[in-house]
Design a protein around this motif. Sequence first.
Motif, PDB file in Angstrom:
ATOM      1  N   GLU A   1     -11.637   5.059   2.582  1.00 14.36           N
ATOM      2  CA  GLU A   1     -11.775   5.920   1.413  1.00 14.36           C
ATOM      3  C   GLU A   1     -13.245   6.207   1.160  1.00 14.36           C
ATOM      4  O   GLU A   1     -14.097   5.321   1.260  1.00 14.36           O
ATOM      5  CB  GLU A   1     -11.157   5.232   0.210  1.00 14.36           C
TER       6      GLU A   1
ATOM      7  N   ALA B   1      -9.508  12.789  -9.581  1.00 16.36           N
ATOM      8  CA  ALA B   1      -8.411  11.917 -10.000  1.00 16.36           C
ATOM      9  C   ALA B   1      -7.116  12.318  -9.305  1.00 16.36           C
ATOM     10  O   ALA B   1      -6.741  13.491  -9.292  1.00 16.36           O
ATOM     11  CB  ALA B   1      -8.250  11.994 -11.516  1.00 16.36           C
TER      12      ALA B   1
ATOM     13  N   ARG C   1      -7.679  11.298  -3.756  1.00 16.44           N
ATOM     14  CA  ARG C   1      -8.721  10.572  -3.049  1.00 16.44           C
ATOM     15  C   ARG C   1      -9.077  11.254  -1.729  1.00 16.44           C
ATOM     16  O   ARG C   1      -8.268  11.981  -1.161  1.00 16.44           O
ATOM     17  CB  ARG C   1      -8.271   9.130  -2.810  1.00 16.44           C
TER      18      ARG C   1
ATOM     19  N   ASP D   1      -0.941   3.993  -0.837  1.00 12.57           N
ATOM     20  CA  ASP D   1      -0.032   3.593  -1.906  1.00 12.57           C
ATOM     21  C   ASP D   1       0.097   2.077  -2.042  1.00 12.57           C
ATOM     22  O   ASP D   1       0.771   1.593  -2.959  1.00 12.57           O
ATOM     23  CB  ASP D   1       1.354   4.207  -1.667  1.00 12.57           C
TER      24      ASP D   1
ATOM     25  N   VAL E   1      -0.819  -1.855  -2.846  1.00 11.90           N
ATOM     26  CA  VAL E   1      -1.430  -2.477  -4.023  1.00 11.90           C
ATOM     27  C   VAL E   1      -2.733  -3.164  -3.617  1.00 11.90           C
ATOM     28  O   VAL E   1      -2.775  -3.931  -2.651  1.00 11.90           O
ATOM     29  CB  VAL E   1      -0.476  -3.505  -4.655  1.00 11.90           C
ATOM     30  N   ARG E   2      -3.808  -2.848  -4.340  1.00 15.45           N
ATOM     31  CA  ARG E   2      -5.110  -3.485  -4.099  1.00 15.45           C
ATOM     32  C   ARG E   2      -5.908  -3.432  -5.390  1.00 15.45           C
ATOM     33  O   ARG E   2      -5.602  -2.630  -6.284  1.00 15.45           O
ATOM     34  CB  ARG E   2      -5.879  -2.774  -2.971  1.00 15.45           C
ATOM     35  N   PRO E   3      -6.925  -4.266  -5.544  1.00 20.76           N
ATOM     36  CA  PRO E   3      -7.768  -4.181  -6.740  1.00 20.76           C
ATOM     37  C   PRO E   3      -8.358  -2.779  -6.897  1.00 20.76           C
ATOM     38  O   PRO E   3      -8.655  -2.105  -5.912  1.00 20.76           O
ATOM     39  CB  PRO E   3      -8.861  -5.223  -6.467  1.00 20.76           C
ATOM     40  N   SER E   4      -8.546  -2.358  -8.135  1.00 19.70           N
ATOM     41  CA  SER E   4      -9.002  -0.994  -8.408  1.00 19.70           C
ATOM     42  C   SER E   4     -10.393  -0.715  -7.859  1.00 19.70           C
ATOM     43  O   SER E   4     -10.754   0.434  -7.612  1.00 19.70           O
ATOM     44  CB  SER E   4      -8.982  -0.722  -9.918  1.00 19.70           C
ATOM     45  N   ASN E   5     -11.191  -1.757  -7.635  1.00 21.27           N
ATOM     46  CA  ASN E   5     -12.551  -1.548  -7.135  1.00 21.27           C
ATOM     47  C   ASN E   5     -12.643  -1.674  -5.616  1.00 21.27           C
ATOM     48  O   ASN E   5     -13.736  -1.700  -5.065  1.00 21.27           O
ATOM     49  CB  ASN E   5     -13.519  -2.543  -7.791  1.00 21.27           C
ATOM     50  N   ARG E   6     -11.508  -1.739  -4.935  1.00 20.34           N
ATOM     51  CA  ARG E   6     -11.519  -1.881  -3.477  1.00 20.34           C
ATOM     52  C   ARG E   6     -11.124  -0.567  -2.820  1.00 20.34           C
ATOM     53  O   ARG E   6     -10.043  -0.039  -3.062  1.00 20.34           O
ATOM     54  CB  ARG E   6     -10.568  -2.984  -3.027  1.00 20.34           C
TER      55      ARG E   6
ATOM     56  N   GLY F   1      -4.389  -3.314   1.869  1.00 19.90           N
ATOM     57  CA  GLY F   1      -3.585  -3.458   0.668  1.00 19.90           C
ATOM     58  C   GLY F   1      -2.312  -4.228   0.970  1.00 19.90           C
ATOM     59  O   GLY F   1      -2.062  -4.623   2.097  1.00 19.90           O
TER      60      GLY F   1
END
Length: 198
Positions: free
Chosen positions: A15, A128, A131, A173, A175-180, A197
Amino acid sequence: MASNAGQVARILYKEIVPGDLRKILAQSNDADTGGGARDFRFGSYDLLLPVIKQMFPNTIKENRKRNGSVIQIDVFQGKFFWHNVSNQVVSKDSFFEPPTDVRPSEGRITRVHEYGCFDTSRVPSGGAGNRVLLLLIQLTDGSVWPYYAEEKTLRTPGVWDPVVAKEILDCLDAVRPSNRAVIGYRDFTNAGRYCNGK
């Protein structure tokens, strides 16, 4: 890209975050104290190594400072291909360096501001819910082509090969921490794949 999907051997992706854009512009430092790193960092280095070695198949020795001393390290070398503004194919040697002492899990593509394929004019606007990812796409002939891809085009049927799109979207899609930032790869020549993720 959909028409070329049959030639794809493997894809390494990450990303693109605002700090990456500053690196392309050679403005990556967030403070006034230094020049800032000009590289794209890839975490999970050990897990990405199989595909890194495929995309950067040559090994060269370079002097680097580690633990306070200058030593020789192995740097992986390959070549990036892209189309310039005149739609001509151009290429340039590319380099992927192993982690440093300070960032022991992050390898990196160095000096990204020197490559036309990373020009910020090629980066979609993102935003938003949309990405942007850097894709390093290696074809079956061994050539590596960097591309930027928007999430919305990956979710639009017919723009990307559906197998490629699903692979990347499944990781987006996850799940991972928002800052990763999203990082992963898929090797279509074997069962190799990774996504950071869950």
